[in-house]
Design a protein around this motif. Sequence first.
Motif, PDB file in Angstrom:
ATOM      1  N   HIS A   1      -7.611  -2.529  -1.752  1.00  0.00           N
ATOM      2  CA  HIS A   1      -6.803  -1.481  -1.145  1.00  0.00           C
ATOM      3  C   HIS A   1      -5.651  -1.032  -2.046  1.00  0.00           C
ATOM      4  O   HIS A   1      -4.808  -0.251  -1.618  1.00  0.00           O
ATOM      5  CB  HIS A   1      -6.231  -1.987   0.183  1.00  0.00           C
ATOM      6  CG  HIS A   1      -5.444  -3.257   0.072  1.00  0.00           C
ATOM      7  ND1 HIS A   1      -6.006  -4.439  -0.354  1.00  0.00           N
ATOM      8  CD2 HIS A   1      -4.141  -3.535   0.318  1.00  0.00           C
ATOM      9  CE1 HIS A   1      -5.084  -5.381  -0.360  1.00  0.00           C
ATOM     10  NE2 HIS A   1      -3.944  -4.857   0.032  1.00  0.00           N
TER      11      HIS A   1
ATOM     12  N   ALA B   1     -11.631  -3.495   2.226  1.00  0.00           N
ATOM     13  CA  ALA B   1     -10.950  -2.221   2.059  1.00  0.00           C
ATOM     14  C   ALA B   1     -10.583  -1.599   3.397  1.00  0.00           C
ATOM     15  O   ALA B   1      -9.680  -0.782   3.475  1.00  0.00           O
ATOM     16  CB  ALA B   1     -11.825  -1.261   1.257  1.00  0.00           C
TER      17      ALA B   1
ATOM     18  N   GLN C   1       0.811  -1.213   0.000  1.00  0.00           N
ATOM     19  CA  GLN C   1       0.000   0.000   0.000  1.00  0.00           C
ATOM     20  C   GLN C   1       0.847   1.267   0.000  1.00  0.00           C
ATOM     21  O   GLN C   1       0.381   2.319  -0.443  1.00  0.00           O
ATOM     22  CB  GLN C   1      -0.927   0.005   1.213  1.00  0.00           C
ATOM     23  CG  GLN C   1      -2.114  -0.945   1.088  1.00  0.00           C
ATOM     24  CD  GLN C   1      -3.006  -0.887   2.298  1.00  0.00           C
ATOM     25  OE1 GLN C   1      -2.819  -1.640   3.246  1.00  0.00           O
ATOM     26  NE2 GLN C   1      -3.979   0.017   2.295  1.00  0.00           N
TER      27      GLN C   1
END
Length: 388
Positions: free
Chosen positions: A166, A261, A88
């Motif tokens: 994500h 998410a 991420q």
Amino acid sequence: MPGTPRVLRAMNDRAALDLLVSQGPLTRTQIGELTGLSKPTASQLLARLEAVGLVRTTGNVTGRPGPNAQLYEVNPFVAQVAALAVDQEGITAAVADIAGQVRGEARVGTDAVAEDVPHRTAQLVAAAVDGALAKAGLGREQLHGAVIGTPGALDPGTGRLRYAPHLPGWHSRALQEELAEVLGTPIEIENDVNLAAVAEQHDGAAQDYDDFVLVWADEGVGAAIVLNGVLLRGATGGAGEIGYMPLPGAPLARGGDRSAARADGGGGFQSLVGAPSVVELAHRHGAGHVRTVEEALRVDTVRAEVAVRMATGLAAVVAVVDPQLVVLSGAVAHAGGEELRALVEEEFTGLALPRPELRISHLDGNPILTGALRTALAAARDTVFNTA
């Protein structure tokens, strides 16, 4: 046709090249002994491979009676590959030569390319690879292939990345083609936990095991399932997405990919043993100062409850797959270490289930990147080392 002189020569060539990769520089005599080839045949083989640039000489063996024997090695500059690990926060890239030596490594954050830039994901990937290439003194035209490890899995039916909500920008139907075009080389997109399992099988706790499960407990939770030495992928690439697995004490992960998410995983096994959930558990146990999973798992009561949660999830997997070995990896497993492993093993006592061996991963570095390199090198060698 099988058995023809050309095919046999190619098989001998590949055997010799694989030996040079795995064992380093070897003499003609050593290659002959290890392959079972006669000295004249080994000499012809090496002359042939040297003529096409696949091997080169690299000095002599000294310090023993008789003439000094010449050493041969794989020419490392025949091909280069790139490996990438996506999370991420950014992308880590490494470039290695065909012999497996890493020549350059770089990382770019997600803020390296503005959000409104067209084809932003491809630009981020290019920036990471270019950074690694620059450190290696190489250009994109020298790449022979690339493997990218991401959360989720590429659905073979649709071409879309699933189970990774994500990662915004990674869900284009043409993602693989876009990345290959920007880098100018073929690209394989692979699930990150599957790649960690490749690393464990070659370099870590799962060496010599054909049936094992790697359980990854980190910000996200997933598994890689290896049966008879082959990764199990499933019809949509989702085999091993145990973060969504419903378990007692966890809310159901409803709503498809969107439910994952949230940082806590939105439900399922991930909401029990994912790193954010472990930190939150420590807060509920009165350790409000805790900010990291390492700090959380130093609390005895937290470590004990995480072990129960993890054993519950593992029991479901073991009941279905019956592996020889379970490897625990990721930030939660590493933070808990041997104490957590022993507690999880103890929780299995008395259960009417198979009892696989349970190990903690001890691989150095980034296992996802290591697995991506292993996969990229295997594909490149299958092409470059084919002399048929």
